[in-house]
Design a protein around this motif. Structure first.
Motif, PDB file in Angstrom:
ATOM      1  N   GLU A 132       0.809  -1.268   0.038  1.00 30.12           N
ATOM      2  CA  GLU A 132      -0.006   0.063  -0.137  1.00 30.12           C
ATOM      3  C   GLU A 132       0.780   1.455   0.094  1.00 30.12           C
ATOM      4  OE1 GLU A 132      -3.100  -0.190   3.226  1.00 30.12           O
ATOM      5  OE2 GLU A 132      -4.102  -2.046   2.132  1.00 30.12           O
ATOM      6  N   TYR A 133       2.110   0.779   0.035  1.00 33.54           N
ATOM      7  CA  TYR A 133       2.880   2.615   0.041  1.00 33.54           C
ATOM      8  C   TYR A 133       3.173   3.105  -0.840  1.00 33.54           C
ATOM      9  CZ  TYR A 133       6.939   4.735   2.982  1.00 33.54           C
ATOM     10  OH  TYR A 133       7.502   5.725   2.628  1.00 33.54           O
ATOM     11  N   ILE A 134       2.834   3.702  -1.681  1.00 33.36           N
ATOM     12  CA  ILE A 134       3.326   4.419  -2.374  1.00 33.36           C
ATOM     13  C   ILE A 134       4.571   5.573  -2.825  1.00 33.36           C
ATOM     14  CG2 ILE A 134       1.090   4.510  -3.511  1.00 33.36           C
ATOM     15  CD1 ILE A 134       0.599   6.854  -2.672  1.00 33.36           C
ATOM     16  N   LEU A 135       4.975   6.107  -1.634  1.00 36.94           N
ATOM     17  CA  LEU A 135       6.916   7.052  -1.882  1.00 36.94           C
ATOM     18  C   LEU A 135       8.352   6.573  -2.075  1.00 36.94           C
ATOM     19  CD1 LEU A 135       5.026   8.326   1.901  1.00 36.94           C
ATOM     20  CD2 LEU A 135       4.590   9.322  -0.532  1.00 36.94           C
ATOM     21  N   PRO A 136       8.534   7.680  -2.567  1.00 34.47           N
ATOM     22  CA  PRO A 136       9.543   7.531  -3.564  1.00 34.47           C
ATOM     23  C   PRO A 136      11.070   7.059  -2.448  1.00 34.47           C
ATOM     24  CG  PRO A 136       9.476   9.332  -3.332  1.00 34.47           C
ATOM     25  CD  PRO A 136       8.027   8.566  -2.566  1.00 34.47           C
ATOM     26  N   PHE A 137      10.813   7.042  -0.849  1.00 35.18           N
ATOM     27  CA  PHE A 137      11.597   7.416  -0.566  1.00 35.18           C
ATOM     28  C   PHE A 137      11.193   6.115   0.935  1.00 35.18           C
ATOM     29  CE2 PHE A 137       9.294  10.710   0.791  1.00 35.18           C
ATOM     30  CZ  PHE A 137       8.365  10.465   1.849  1.00 35.18           C
ATOM     31  N   SER A 138      11.998   5.739   1.866  1.00 36.37           N
ATOM     32  CA  SER A 138      11.828   4.548   2.591  1.00 36.37           C
ATOM     33  C   SER A 138      10.888   5.724   4.327  1.00 36.37           C
ATOM     34  CB  SER A 138      12.779   3.939   2.727  1.00 36.37           C
ATOM     35  OG  SER A 138      12.580   2.936   1.755  1.00 36.37           O
ATOM     36  N   LYS A 139      10.829   4.392   5.776  1.00 32.27           N
ATOM     37  CA  LYS A 139      10.580   5.050   6.755  1.00 32.27           C
ATOM     38  C   LYS A 139      11.068   3.891   7.914  1.00 32.27           C
ATOM     39  CE  LYS A 139       6.240   7.425   5.418  1.00 32.27           C
ATOM     40  NZ  LYS A 139       6.453   8.433   6.037  1.00 32.27           N
ATOM     41  N   PHE A 197      16.022   9.027   3.598  1.00 32.09           N
ATOM     42  CA  PHE A 197      15.818   9.999   2.237  1.00 32.09           C
ATOM     43  C   PHE A 197      17.110   9.059   1.459  1.00 32.09           C
ATOM     44  CE2 PHE A 197      13.111  12.818   3.716  1.00 32.09           C
ATOM     45  CZ  PHE A 197      11.755  12.205   2.844  1.00 32.09           C
ATOM     46  N   PRO A 198      16.729   8.597  -0.064  1.00 37.32           N
ATOM     47  CA  PRO A 198      18.146   8.068  -0.911  1.00 37.32           C
ATOM     48  C   PRO A 198      18.321   9.639  -1.197  1.00 37.32           C
ATOM     49  CG  PRO A 198      15.887   7.881  -1.477  1.00 37.32           C
ATOM     50  CD  PRO A 198      15.714   8.339  -0.433  1.00 37.32           C
ATOM     51  N   VAL A 199      20.211  10.436  -1.675  1.00 36.59           N
ATOM     52  CA  VAL A 199      21.033  10.713  -2.105  1.00 36.59           C
ATOM     53  C   VAL A 199      21.274   9.945  -3.368  1.00 36.59           C
ATOM     54  CG1 VAL A 199      22.406  13.034  -2.400  1.00 36.59           C
ATOM     55  CG2 VAL A 199      21.596  12.191   0.017  1.00 36.59           C
ATOM     56  N   ASP A 200      20.459  10.569  -4.485  1.00 33.38           N
ATOM     57  CA  ASP A 200      20.605   9.907  -5.722  1.00 33.38           C
ATOM     58  C   ASP A 200      21.756  10.973  -6.553  1.00 33.38           C
ATOM     59  OD1 ASP A 200      20.049   8.184  -6.173  1.00 33.38           O
ATOM     60  OD2 ASP A 200      17.879   8.328  -5.735  1.00 33.38           O
ATOM     61  N   GLY A 201      22.316  10.229  -7.750  1.00 35.34           N
ATOM     62  CA  GLY A 201      23.280  11.708  -8.556  1.00 35.34           C
ATOM     63  C   GLY A 201      21.778  11.853  -9.204  1.00 35.34           C
ATOM     64  N   LEU A 202      22.585  13.513 -10.237  1.00 31.91           N
ATOM     65  CA  LEU A 202      21.306  14.117 -10.676  1.00 31.91           C
ATOM     66  C   LEU A 202      22.380  14.871 -11.725  1.00 31.91           C
ATOM     67  CD1 LEU A 202      19.834  15.713  -7.814  1.00 31.91           C
ATOM     68  CD2 LEU A 202      19.136  13.776  -9.213  1.00 31.91           C
ATOM     69  N   PRO A 203      21.377  14.624 -13.249  1.00 33.94           N
ATOM     70  CA  PRO A 203      22.366  15.978 -13.646  1.00 33.94           C
ATOM     71  C   PRO A 203      21.718  17.058 -14.083  1.00 33.94           C
ATOM     72  CG  PRO A 203      20.143  14.970 -14.561  1.00 33.94           C
ATOM     73  CD  PRO A 203      19.894  14.273 -13.396  1.00 33.94           C
ATOM     74  N   SER A 204      22.623  17.447 -14.860  1.00 38.31           N
ATOM     75  CA  SER A 204      22.874  18.932 -15.068  1.00 38.31           C
ATOM     76  C   SER A 204      21.420  20.011 -14.751  1.00 38.31           C
ATOM     77  CB  SER A 204      23.574  19.256 -15.831  1.00 38.31           C
ATOM     78  OG  SER A 204      22.644  19.726 -16.850  1.00 38.31           O
ATOM     79  N   GLU A 205      21.504  21.134 -14.118  1.00 34.38           N
ATOM     80  CA  GLU A 205      20.127  22.141 -13.349  1.00 34.38           C
ATOM     81  C   GLU A 205      19.717  21.815 -15.243  1.00 34.38           C
ATOM     82  OE1 GLU A 205      18.516  24.890 -11.190  1.00 34.38           O
ATOM     83  OE2 GLU A 205      21.249  24.969 -11.326  1.00 34.38           O
ATOM     84  N   LYS A 206      20.249  22.234 -16.104  1.00 33.37           N
ATOM     85  CA  LYS A 206      19.351  22.113 -17.893  1.00 33.37           C
ATOM     86  C   LYS A 206      18.510  21.082 -17.782  1.00 33.37           C
ATOM     87  CE  LYS A 206      20.723  23.018 -22.597  1.00 33.37           C
ATOM     88  NZ  LYS A 206      22.006  24.000 -23.269  1.00 33.37           N
ATOM     89  N   GLU A 207      19.050  19.709 -17.449  1.00 35.04           N
ATOM     90  CA  GLU A 207      18.504  18.203 -17.813  1.00 35.04           C
ATOM     91  C   GLU A 207      17.582  17.905 -16.006  1.00 35.04           C
ATOM     92  OE1 GLU A 207      21.907  16.335 -18.473  1.00 35.04           O
ATOM     93  OE2 GLU A 207      21.935  16.612 -20.794  1.00 35.04           O
ATOM     94  N   LEU A 208      17.061  18.867 -15.898  1.00 30.40           N
ATOM     95  CA  LEU A 208      16.828  18.052 -14.321  1.00 30.40           C
ATOM     96  C   LEU A 208      15.166  18.399 -14.931  1.00 30.40           C
ATOM     97  CD1 LEU A 208      17.367  17.291 -10.954  1.00 30.40           C
ATOM     98  CD2 LEU A 208      16.997  20.009 -10.967  1.00 30.40           C
ATOM     99  N   ASP A 209      14.931  19.106 -15.202  1.00 35.41           N
ATOM    100  CA  ASP A 209      13.268  18.790 -14.864  1.00 35.41           C
ATOM    101  C   ASP A 209      12.819  18.302 -15.780  1.00 35.41           C
ATOM    102  OD1 ASP A 209      10.417  20.821 -15.019  1.00 35.41           O
ATOM    103  OD2 ASP A 209      10.887  19.966 -16.969  1.00 35.41           O
ATOM    104  N   ARG A 210      13.881  17.753 -17.672  1.00 30.55           N
ATOM    105  CA  ARG A 210      13.524  16.055 -17.679  1.00 30.55           C
ATOM    106  C   ARG A 210      13.058  15.126 -17.389  1.00 30.55           C
ATOM    107  NH1 ARG A 210      16.745  15.420 -24.122  1.00 30.55           N
ATOM    108  NH2 ARG A 210      17.798  15.388 -22.409  1.00 30.55           N
TER     109      ARG A 210
END
Length: 270
Positions: free
Chosen positions: A88-95, A122-135
């Motif tokens: 039933e859990y739908i959040l993208p992190f854990s408790k 919360f997991p800290v994940d690698g992310l793209p550049s700010e320009k590509e973040l929204d996509r």
């Protein structure tokens, strides 16, 4: 249900959970940091923000995965709750929840989430550049939909019942959860230029240089010592601006609408 838990006792239970997480992570060399409003409270108040009612921690994805794998089962009254352990859990992190308690959080007029007194992880994940973040974030949101639609949670929040029906017909829930996790962690934290815990409430504001999450230090919180990112100043400035200044009084309100109880017969040791 047993005795209702007031805010003072709620915090005591949360700190009991955090004590065990801290000891476990220090023993095993797992990096973690207080996060969000909990980190702000530690820096500005040396403890909880006076009107706060929860605790957040964040871990780099490799440490997060280790923590989930190794922590569960270490303590008889604590357990991990996430989409892998709870259909039933739908959040993208854990408790991490205290299983001796019951907590009901009113998210909307039609949705109530049930767990126990918890700490958000919360997991800290690698992310793209700010320009590509929204996509990137839109791609994650799209991939997460099958996980949400195949969950057994109250369906009142689902806006597209036909898509829900198709997903449940064609896709196994566990497989959909794996897809979601792979999408979120698709950029390796260990080599990423940018990183952040974007699964939390601050979303894209979590986007920062990855070295913010590389070094960790001790910090005082409610007379105890926990861990935090050493570069907390830049992190807090991005979230809160002049973070040492108190917000206007009208903003000093509890962030959550929940009630909690001890289970009948539960042993109430912290």
């Amino acid at each position: 249900m047993g005795k209702e838990i007031d805010i003072k006792e709620l915090r005591e239970i949360q700190l009991g959970i955090l004590d065990k997480i801290h000891a476990f992570c220090m023993e095993r060399g797992i990096r973690y940091s207080l996060g969000g409003g909990t980190l702000l409270g530690a820096v500005r108040h040396k403890g909880y923000i006076p009107w706060d009612d929860d605790v957040d921690i964040m871990l780099p994805r490799p440490d997060y995965n280790r923590f989930l794998k190794e922590f569960d089962g270490q303590y008889p009254h604590l357990r991990i709750q996430n989409a892998f352990t709870d259909p039933e859990y739908i959040l993208p992190f854990s408790k991490v929840i205290d299983d001796r308690t019951i907590l009901e959080e009113k998210v909307s007029e039609k949705e109530i989430r049930k767990s126990g007194v918890f700490i958000d992880v919360f997991p800290v994940d690698g992310l793209p550049s700010e320009k590509e973040l929204d996509r990137f974030c839109k791609k994650i949101a799209y991939i997460r939909k099958p996980m949400i639609y195949t969950s057994q949670a109250d369906d009142s929040f689902v806006r597209f019942p036909f898509l829900k029906f198709i997903c449940r017909l064609l896709i196994n829930h566990d497989k959909a959860v794996v897809w979601s996790e792979r999408a979120m962690s698709s950029i390796d934290f260990r080599t990423a230029t940018y990183a952040g815990a974007i699964s939390g409430r601050y979303g894209e504001k979590e986007h920062m240089p990855s070295d913010v999450f590389h070094e960790y230090s001790d910090i005082a919180f409610e007379g105890r010592t926990y861990r935090c990112i050493s570069a907390y100043d830049g992190y807090l400035k991005k979230h809160y601006g002049d973070y040492m200044q108190l917000p206007p009084e009208y903003m000093r309100v509890r962030a959550h609408n929940f009630s909690a109880w001890w289970k009948t017969g539960a042993k109430r040791t912290i």
